[in-house]
Design a protein around this motif. Structure first.
Motif, PDB file in Angstrom:
ATOM      1  N   UNK A 159     -12.018 -66.660  67.277  1.00  0.00           N
ATOM      2  CA  UNK A 159     -11.085 -66.008  68.367  1.00  0.00           C
ATOM      3  C   UNK A 159     -10.637 -64.815  67.991  1.00  0.00           C
ATOM      4  N   UNK A 160     -10.241 -64.386  66.702  1.00  0.00           N
ATOM      5  CA  UNK A 160      -9.583 -63.138  66.250  1.00  0.00           C
ATOM      6  C   UNK A 160     -10.500 -62.133  65.978  1.00  0.00           C
ATOM      7  N   UNK A 161     -11.999 -62.397  65.765  1.00  0.00           N
ATOM      8  CA  UNK A 161     -13.078 -61.447  65.252  1.00  0.00           C
ATOM      9  C   UNK A 161     -13.028 -61.159  63.838  1.00  0.00           C
ATOM     10  N   UNK A 162     -12.514 -62.264  63.082  1.00  0.00           N
ATOM     11  CA  UNK A 162     -12.395 -62.008  61.607  1.00  0.00           C
ATOM     12  C   UNK A 162     -13.767 -62.545  61.036  1.00  0.00           C
ATOM     13  N   UNK A 163     -13.872 -62.273  59.525  1.00  0.00           N
ATOM     14  CA  UNK A 163     -14.893 -62.767  58.632  1.00  0.00           C
ATOM     15  C   UNK A 163     -14.430 -63.615  57.691  1.00  0.00           C
ATOM     16  N   UNK A 164     -15.217 -64.605  57.262  1.00  0.00           N
ATOM     17  CA  UNK A 164     -14.851 -65.399  56.375  1.00  0.00           C
ATOM     18  C   UNK A 164     -15.988 -65.323  55.069  1.00  0.00           C
ATOM     19  N   UNK A 165     -15.417 -65.221  53.608  1.00  0.00           N
ATOM     20  CA  UNK A 165     -16.434 -65.592  52.862  1.00  0.00           C
ATOM     21  C   UNK A 165     -16.238 -66.929  52.037  1.00  0.00           C
ATOM     22  N   UNK A 166     -17.288 -67.554  52.244  1.00  0.00           N
ATOM     23  CA  UNK A 166     -17.450 -68.933  51.532  1.00  0.00           C
ATOM     24  C   UNK A 166     -17.533 -68.578  50.016  1.00  0.00           C
ATOM     25  N   UNK A 167     -16.610 -68.495  49.124  1.00  0.00           N
ATOM     26  CA  UNK A 167     -16.599 -68.206  48.005  1.00  0.00           C
ATOM     27  C   UNK A 167     -16.675 -69.116  47.089  1.00  0.00           C
ATOM     28  N   UNK A 168     -17.787 -69.784  46.433  1.00  0.00           N
ATOM     29  CA  UNK A 168     -18.293 -70.843  45.530  1.00  0.00           C
ATOM     30  C   UNK A 168     -17.786 -70.434  44.005  1.00  0.00           C
ATOM     31  N   UNK A 169     -17.059 -71.017  43.070  1.00  0.00           N
ATOM     32  CA  UNK A 169     -17.050 -70.573  41.856  1.00  0.00           C
ATOM     33  C   UNK A 169     -17.410 -71.642  40.989  1.00  0.00           C
ATOM     34  N   UNK A 170     -18.404 -71.580  40.004  1.00  0.00           N
ATOM     35  CA  UNK A 170     -19.011 -72.548  39.349  1.00  0.00           C
ATOM     36  C   UNK A 170     -17.711 -73.269  38.500  1.00  0.00           C
ATOM     37  N   UNK A 171     -16.798 -72.609  38.192  1.00  0.00           N
ATOM     38  CA  UNK A 171     -15.544 -73.282  37.300  1.00  0.00           C
ATOM     39  C   UNK A 171     -14.687 -73.990  38.103  1.00  0.00           C
ATOM     40  N   UNK A 172     -14.886 -74.079  39.356  1.00  0.00           N
ATOM     41  CA  UNK A 172     -13.808 -74.721  40.256  1.00  0.00           C
ATOM     42  C   UNK A 172     -14.569 -75.502  41.210  1.00  0.00           C
ATOM     43  N   UNK A 173     -15.803 -76.198  40.979  1.00  0.00           N
ATOM     44  CA  UNK A 173     -16.469 -76.798  41.949  1.00  0.00           C
ATOM     45  C   UNK A 173     -15.317 -78.221  42.072  1.00  0.00           C
ATOM     46  N   UNK A 174     -15.293 -78.685  43.268  1.00  0.00           N
ATOM     47  CA  UNK A 174     -14.356 -79.861  43.568  1.00  0.00           C
ATOM     48  C   UNK A 174     -15.168 -81.251  42.518  1.00  0.00           C
ATOM     49  N   UNK A 175     -14.261 -82.000  42.351  1.00  0.00           N
ATOM     50  CA  UNK A 175     -14.726 -83.428  41.637  1.00  0.00           C
ATOM     51  C   UNK A 175     -15.632 -84.186  42.508  1.00  0.00           C
ATOM     52  N   UNK A 176     -15.694 -84.063  43.752  1.00  0.00           N
ATOM     53  CA  UNK A 176     -16.550 -84.620  44.780  1.00  0.00           C
ATOM     54  C   UNK A 176     -17.812 -84.073  44.350  1.00  0.00           C
ATOM     55  N   UNK A 177     -18.094 -82.647  44.433  1.00  0.00           N
ATOM     56  CA  UNK A 177     -19.378 -82.351  44.437  1.00  0.00           C
ATOM     57  C   UNK A 177     -20.099 -82.369  42.965  1.00  0.00           C
ATOM     58  N   UNK A 178     -19.182 -82.272  41.954  1.00  0.00           N
ATOM     59  CA  UNK A 178     -19.606 -82.541  40.471  1.00  0.00           C
ATOM     60  C   UNK A 178     -19.872 -84.141  40.307  1.00  0.00           C
ATOM     61  N   UNK A 179     -19.328 -84.960  41.150  1.00  0.00           N
ATOM     62  CA  UNK A 179     -19.685 -86.368  40.906  1.00  0.00           C
ATOM     63  C   UNK A 179     -21.205 -86.679  41.646  1.00  0.00           C
ATOM     64  N   UNK A 180     -21.342 -85.861  42.747  1.00  0.00           N
ATOM     65  CA  UNK A 180     -22.436 -85.869  43.539  1.00  0.00           C
ATOM     66  C   UNK A 180     -23.643 -85.386  42.947  1.00  0.00           C
ATOM     67  N   UNK A 181     -23.527 -83.964  42.399  1.00  0.00           N
ATOM     68  CA  UNK A 181     -24.585 -83.366  41.974  1.00  0.00           C
ATOM     69  C   UNK A 181     -24.446 -82.560  40.712  1.00  0.00           C
ATOM     70  N   UNK A 182     -23.375 -82.956  40.144  1.00  0.00           N
ATOM     71  CA  UNK A 182     -23.305 -82.429  38.708  1.00  0.00           C
ATOM     72  C   UNK A 182     -22.653 -80.960  38.892  1.00  0.00           C
ATOM     73  N   UNK A 183     -22.264 -80.643  37.595  1.00  0.00           N
ATOM     74  CA  UNK A 183     -21.757 -79.174  37.260  1.00  0.00           C
ATOM     75  C   UNK A 183     -22.876 -78.239  37.231  1.00  0.00           C
ATOM     76  N   UNK A 184     -23.460 -77.855  38.186  1.00  0.00           N
ATOM     77  CA  UNK A 184     -24.587 -77.381  38.239  1.00  0.00           C
ATOM     78  C   UNK A 184     -24.893 -76.253  39.505  1.00  0.00           C
ATOM     79  N   UNK A 185     -25.936 -75.366  39.187  1.00  0.00           N
ATOM     80  CA  UNK A 185     -26.057 -74.770  40.410  1.00  0.00           C
ATOM     81  C   UNK A 185     -26.593 -75.433  41.881  1.00  0.00           C
ATOM     82  N   UNK A 186     -27.122 -76.641  41.820  1.00  0.00           N
ATOM     83  CA  UNK A 186     -27.052 -77.548  42.851  1.00  0.00           C
ATOM     84  C   UNK A 186     -25.877 -77.827  43.413  1.00  0.00           C
ATOM     85  N   UNK A 187     -24.889 -78.098  42.615  1.00  0.00           N
ATOM     86  CA  UNK A 187     -23.585 -78.685  43.035  1.00  0.00           C
ATOM     87  C   UNK A 187     -23.185 -77.471  43.884  1.00  0.00           C
ATOM     88  N   UNK A 188     -23.155 -76.064  43.336  1.00  0.00           N
ATOM     89  CA  UNK A 188     -22.619 -75.124  43.962  1.00  0.00           C
ATOM     90  C   UNK A 188     -23.325 -74.927  45.367  1.00  0.00           C
TER      91      UNK A 188
END
Length: 601
Positions: A159-188
């Motif tokens: 609505x506002x015409x803003x941009x969003x960056x989806x900024x994934x950090x290897x060191x701060x993956x959620x526990x949910x993603x780590x449980x599902x995919x590991x602390x890996x590039x795939x998880x990122x």
């Protein structure tokens, strides 16, 4: 090449071609393939200190930043971004501002009203740490929360015409993603795709994506895997923001950043970059600009001629290529560590070098030990990547223990080396290959950037048994240090202490630069040890995930000390924190007394 590495599905690996990303409008500075690669930085002044924040912004923008990011910890801080924004516009500065959000969606909502772009971290936007039980219902519930909470944010951005960056950090993956995919590039990648799909469900495409890590191997693998996955899914080629987190400062920070960012830019990947240095933010801009300029000049460079490999063939040729070479005793090739050769110049005094090369290459092509003793039984064959004669191929097939010095002389050394390697591997050559190139630079910082980007690309591809670099206008000692720095930045050979230090931001709780200098002075002799130095606890413990020890700002004047991922000492007074860090290293048996001489082995 390791299993986690994937390739950009674009031009052949022996050519330069920029990825055709879509256009995203960010204020009056659009991003994407039709525009130059943008350079940016992040303010370290407190976002609540309007005067300091604006003054620092003027310095950073004057240095050439095209986007400027501020941290926004809560609603109050995010609201003050509007004040900063107005003050800069009143001064005629129209550089788009970006809000950096962790843990607080409300802060993101607020910041969205005032700035051109908001960066959110999928690892902590909705997810929180501390769950002890995981099942399908928990996963589904958290996913629905992402769809609802982030979905509302996306609709407001649209609505506002803003941009969003989806900024994934290897060191701060959620526990949910780590449980599902590991602390890996795939998880990122999966963490990114979950949020990206919410954007797409609302037909929102003003999106920039970043995949960052302090480990260059993980960072580059994650970006390449994301690019390939977007292609496979038929998604638009969203613009990519590149950066190596916690790269450090000085020569180490520049080399590490150049290895990670430069190796991707060399393959046409990346639309905006930030070189994160533990220095004043305006110092990041000329480094980033020099790196971009160096790589993009290859658009006009001629490419190799002949039966160029596809990415599929090149990746197959690279598979286990480094270890699959013929070992030359305990010296090079096979399972030996990559080596550093130093071409000598007439009359040089080699005794002045504190970091010792593995061997000296004499002007007549002979190898000698550092003390001048000839290395018996090891021969060297110098080849130009551009043209490899059949006679040389036959000679190498008959003598697989001959070291190959594969030289690039063209404007695109990455393409040159890949083409030379392809020709050799197609003919069954298994000799150890060292990368050779002469740099005519007179500026030491530029030499470090260029060599790290060039050699780092190849070493991260999965081959290359060493480096043989020349820079006739620079001190040979600095050339050797740079070569070892590149090997360390690519995680192939640890030759000194590695400091994983953040660049600082408005959350930093102590004088970062002074502290880094103090810790380095006390621990720089601990070869192979990794020490994290983090300004705050927001990303600190995660981003130093593979550090052996950590020094993290916990509160004003208080430091938490870590052994690996475990916090061992909480709330240590900052005045005594370095002393306590040394004691912690001693307690775990990793302390060594300085011997007064720095050597590489």
């Amino acid at each position: 090449m390791s299993d986690i590495q994937a390739s950009y599905l674009g031009a052949e690996p022996c050519q330069y071609h920029r990825r055709s990303s879509i256009i995203v409008q960010i204020g009056d500075t659009p991003l994407g393939v039709d525009y130059p690669i943008r350079v940016q930085s992040m303010a370290t002044a407190s976002t609540l200190d309007t005067e300091a924040a604006v003054a620092q912004a003027e310095r950073i923008i004057s240095a050439g930043a095209e986007y400027l990011r501020y941290t926004a910890q809560d609603k109050r801080v995010a609201t003050n971004l509007g004040v900063i924004h107005q003050a800069l516009r009143a001064r005629g500065l129209t550089t788009p501002l970006v809000a950096d959000i962790h843990f607080n969606p409300t802060a993101a909502d607020t910041a969205l009203e005032y700035v051109e772009k908001v960066r959110i971290n999928p690892g902590n936007y909705v997810d929180s740490k501390g769950r002890t039980e995981w099942n399908d219902e928990v996963y589904r519930t958290l996913h629905r929360q992402v769809e609802e909470r982030f979905g509302a944010f996306v609709l407001r951005a649209k609505e506002l015409g803003r941009a969003i960056r989806i900024g994934v950090n290897h060191g701060s993956l959620s526990e949910r993603m780590v449980m599902l995919y590991g602390d890996t590039p795939e998880g990122m990648v999966q963490s990114c795709l979950e949020y990206l799909d919410v954007c797409r469900a609302h037909d929102f495409h003003d999106i920039v994506i970043s995949m960052k890590s302090s480990n260059t191997v993980v960072m580059t693998a994650a970006v390449r895997l994301l690019v390939e996955r977007l292609h496979t899914l038929g998604y638009p080629a969203y613009p990519l923001h590149l950066g190596v987190t916690e790269a450090g400062e000085g020569e180490d920070g520049r080399i590490k950043s150049s290895v990670g960012i430069g190796s991707l830019l060399a393959d046409g990947i990346g639309d905006t970059i930030r070189v994160s240095l533990s220095e004043e933010p305006e110092c990041e801009i000329p480094v980033a600009r020099a790196l971009v300029d160096y790589i993009t000049r290859r658009e006009a460079a001629s490419t190799a001629e002949g039966d160029l490999p596809s990415w599929e063939e090149y990746r197959e040729l690279c598979r286990d290529a480094r270890r699959g070479t013929t070992a030359v005793g305990a010296f090079a090739g096979g399972n030996n560590l990559p080596i550093v050769l130093l071409p000598t110049r007439e009359g040089e005094d080699l005794q002045v070098y504190p970091q010792r090369p593995d061997a000296i290459l004499t002007p007549n092509g002979q190898l000698r030990a550092y003390n001048g003793t000839p290395i018996i039984g090891v021969s060297v064959c110098a080849l130009s990547s551009e043209s490899i004669a059949e006679e040389a191929i036959q000679r190498l097939l008959e003598h697989p223990q001959t070291l190959i010095l594969l030289e690039s002389r063209g404007e695109n050394p990455v393409a040159d080396w890949r083409w030379g390697f392809t020709q050799l591997r197609r003919r069954g050559i298994t000799n150890p290959i060292l990368l050779k190139r002469t740099y005519e630079e007179t500026n030491l910082d530029l030499f470090r950037l260029y060599a790290a980007a060039d050699c780092g690309s190849i070493l991260l591809d999965g081959w290359g048994n060493g480096l043989c670099l020349e820079a006739p206008h620079l001190e040979a000692e600095e050339v050797v240090k740079t070569a070892f720095g590149i090997l360390q930045a690519t995680r192939l050979r640890m030759s000194k202490t590695e400091f994983i230090s953040c660049p600082g931001c408005g959350r930093t709780l102590y004088n970062l630069q002074n502290t880094i200098a103090e810790i380095k002075a006390a621990t720089a002799h601990l070869k192979g040890l990794k020490i994290g130095i983090m300004g705050c606890i927001v990303n600190g413990p995660g981003e130093m995930a593979d550090a052996d020890y950590g020094y993290v700002g916990a509160a004003p004047g208080k430091i938490d000390l870590y052994k690996g991922q475990e916090c061992i000492k909480k709330g240590v007074p900052q005045a005594q924190a370095v002393e306590h860090l040394i004691a912690l290293i001693r307690e775990h048996g990793d302390w060594k007394e300085p011997d007064g001489e720095s050597q590489v082995s």
